[in-house]
Design an enzyme around this catalytic site. Structure first.
Site: not given
Ligand code: GLC
Ligand code: CA
Length: 558
Positions: A101, A203, A257, A330-331
């Site tokens: 990540d 991320d 992402e 995980h979100d």
């Molecule tokens: C992304 C991650 C999340 C995190 C956010 C800030 O959305 O998947 O878990 O809290 O970024 O890094």
């Protein structure tokens, strides 16, 4: 028909590990790398080609690892660099790849760079972050709000300046306009790629560029200002720099992402060719079928909305770019709770997997999804541990919502639903740890666990294995095009795939009640081969059938 380019990553299945909750090897209640090591054969047996690790780096855990204090080391809670290398080698020996990540929109406030930046304007690290004078005494530079914790600007008295954090206070945003910061990012990438990792999940990567003048945002109660950085002015330019100078020099792939991303804005990042800067993207549009603005504001599930989200991307990307296919991560709260039906746990769990992974794209499976793990219902607000839950609690209090109401919202929407320890067996703590688990184990673990699922031929787990096997055996399911049928149905999701003279028909019911399905024009079900179904027998009468609860069928035609 559009020409699809073949790429190895298009044929992979990726498995996401959120390390804290996967498997604990030393009894301290926290998942770790040697725990992962002990499960590599399990992943191989499932059919996984790639493991993506949510952050493994040292972190004060303001956002459980997404606040990084050192990008080139391993969090001692998870083990040592030696342990990591063992896992990496163990994965490679089994023919599996590893994605790290890459979290470079922000660091932790405990990162050396940030601590140095606090020393003042003369410090070389000061310009690594967005430090700004306030508009006036006690007034931040603009009205932006963070996603996780109140205002997006945090005041520092000694410097009489504010720093920007679009997430938690402990996650100061990096100033990507500073070429030195971009050199640091490249150096982090090279560090892991040189060690042998196979790519990155990036991320909130389309947030990395902020407009120079920091204009005020549209006044909404959460993440006000996001319209100015969700697809920032130089994001593509900087990503292209990383692509050309680093990524292109390695055999690797990436998935970026991109929250709040629209198809139109996504295309420049993912369209194949010289300007492509990520192999795939995670957009969020199919996560909006049961909520409004945020997943915490629930509205009744709309199948039409879900289908529209998937079909839009399927149709637009085919032959041009490549989709990622994901349900859980995980979100988000668990997908069976959201789009399926817990009373039809197996049926709807399998149907959702069919619906998603028979499409065109690379499947991503989040740990526990393959056994149909479900949301957890904690009985008091203080049992929750996540900064986003806390932030929403503060908002709920401002709105005078009762704790009871807020708890219900947590049960439905908190991303902590996806962060409970992995359920390996019927043993104490679901076999996750011999110690005291850092977070609550869902008490359904005696019914939902890996050990039993492996033994049960009818389990969700064995169905996932079959999906992965089918994709590997049929290039049609990887490279075929996509055409939706019965778009206006509120009960059925039906689509076909076509490739080199072969066809597949996918039929998924989102209803408990029986729905009358007739094969679309041009399909003769009696000539098709039923290769996947979440019920044992599957009759056809009159080129159709009445669906059983959450039924899913896949027919192949030569
Ligand atoms: C992304 C991650 C999340 C995190 C956010 C800030 O959305 O998947 O878990 O809290 O970024 O890094
Ligand atoms: Ca441990």
């Amino acid at each position: 028909m559009a020409n699809v380019t073949k790429r190895p990553y298009k044929e992979y299945t990726v498995y996401q590990i959120w390390p804290r909750s996967f498997c604990d090897s030393n009894g301290d209640g926290i998942g770790d790398l040697m725990g992962v090591y002990s499960k590599l054969d399990y992943l191989k047996d499932l059919g996984v080609d790639v493991i993506w690790f949510s952050p493994l780096y040292p972190s004060p855990n303001a956002d459980y690892g997404y606040d990084i204090a050192d990008y080139k080391a391993i969090n001692p809670e998870y083990g040592t660099m030696e342990d990591f290398k063992k896992v990496l080698d163990g994965a490679h020996e089994r023919g599996m790849k590893v994605l790290m990540d890459l979290v470079v929109n922000h660091t932790s406030n405990e990162h050396y760079w940030f601590k140095e930046s606090l020393k003042g304007e003369d410090n070389p690290y000061h310009s690594y972050y967005h430090w700004r004078k306030g508009k006036s005494a006690k007034k931040p530079p603009n009205n932006w709000l963070s996603t996780f914790e109140g205002g997006a600007w945090e005041y520092n008295k000694d410097l009489d300046k504010y720093y920007l954090h679009v997430f938690a206070k402990g996650q100061p945003d990096l100033n990507m306009d500073n070429p030195k910061v971009r050199e640091e990012v490249k150096s982090i990438m090279r560090f892991w790629l040189d060690m042998g990792v196979d790519g990155f999940r990036e991320d909130v990567i389309t947030f990395i560029s902020k407009p120079e003048n920091f204009p005020n945002g549209f006044p909404i109660p959460v993440a006000c200002g996001i319209e100015h950085y969700k697809n920032g002015p130089n994001a593509h330019k900087y990503l292209k720099e990383f692509q050309k100078e680093v990524l292109d020099k390695y055999d690797c792939f990436t998935v970026g992402e991109s929250p709040m991303m629209t198809l139109k804005n996504a295309l420049p990042y993912i369209t194949e060719g010289d300007d492509q800067v990520m192999s795939m993207m995670f957009h969020f549009q199919h996560h909006e079928a049961d909520c409004f603005m945020t997943e915490w504001i629930h509205v009744p599930f709309s199948l039409k909305k879900l289908k529209k989200a998937f079909s839009t991307w399927q149709n637009a990307l085919y032959g041009k770019a490549w989709n990622s296919l994901y349900l859980d991560n995980h979100d988000h709260a668990r997908i069976i709770n959201r789009y399926g039906n817990v009373n039809y746990h197996k049926e709807s769990g399998k149907m959702l997997a069919t619906m998603c992974y028979m499409q065109s794209g690379t499947p991503f499976i989040y740990m526990g999804q393959e056994i149909g793990m479900l949301n957890i219902e904690l009985d008091s607000v203080d049992k929750y541990k996540d900064v986003l839950t806390f932030n929403n609690y503060h908002l709920a209090q401002k709105l005078h919502l009762s704790d009871k109401t807020f708890l219900k919202m947590c049960h439905r929407s908190s991303r902590e639903n996806a962060r409970t320890p992995m359920q390996w067996s019927k043993e104490k703590n679901a076999g996750f740890t011999t110690g005291e688990p850092w977070f609550y184990v869902n008490d359904n673990y005696k019914k939902i666990n890996v050990e039993d699922s492996l033994k049960d031929p009818d389990s969700i787990l064995n169905y996932y294995k079959e999906i992965i096997r089918l994709r590997k055996a049929n290039p049609l399911l990887v490279y075929g095009d996509y055409k939706e049928h019965y778009k206006s149905s509120r009960s059925l999701y039906v689509y076909e795939r076509n490739y080199e003279g072969k066809r597949a028909l996918v039929v998924c019911s989102f209803k408990e009640k029986g729905v009358n399905f007739k094969a679309p024009k041009g399909f003769d079900l009696s000539k098709g081969k039923l290769v996947l179904c979440n019920y044992k027998d599957a009759k056809v009468t009159d080129n159709g059938f009445v669906t059983r609860p959450y039924e899913a069928r896949v027919y192949l035609f030569d």
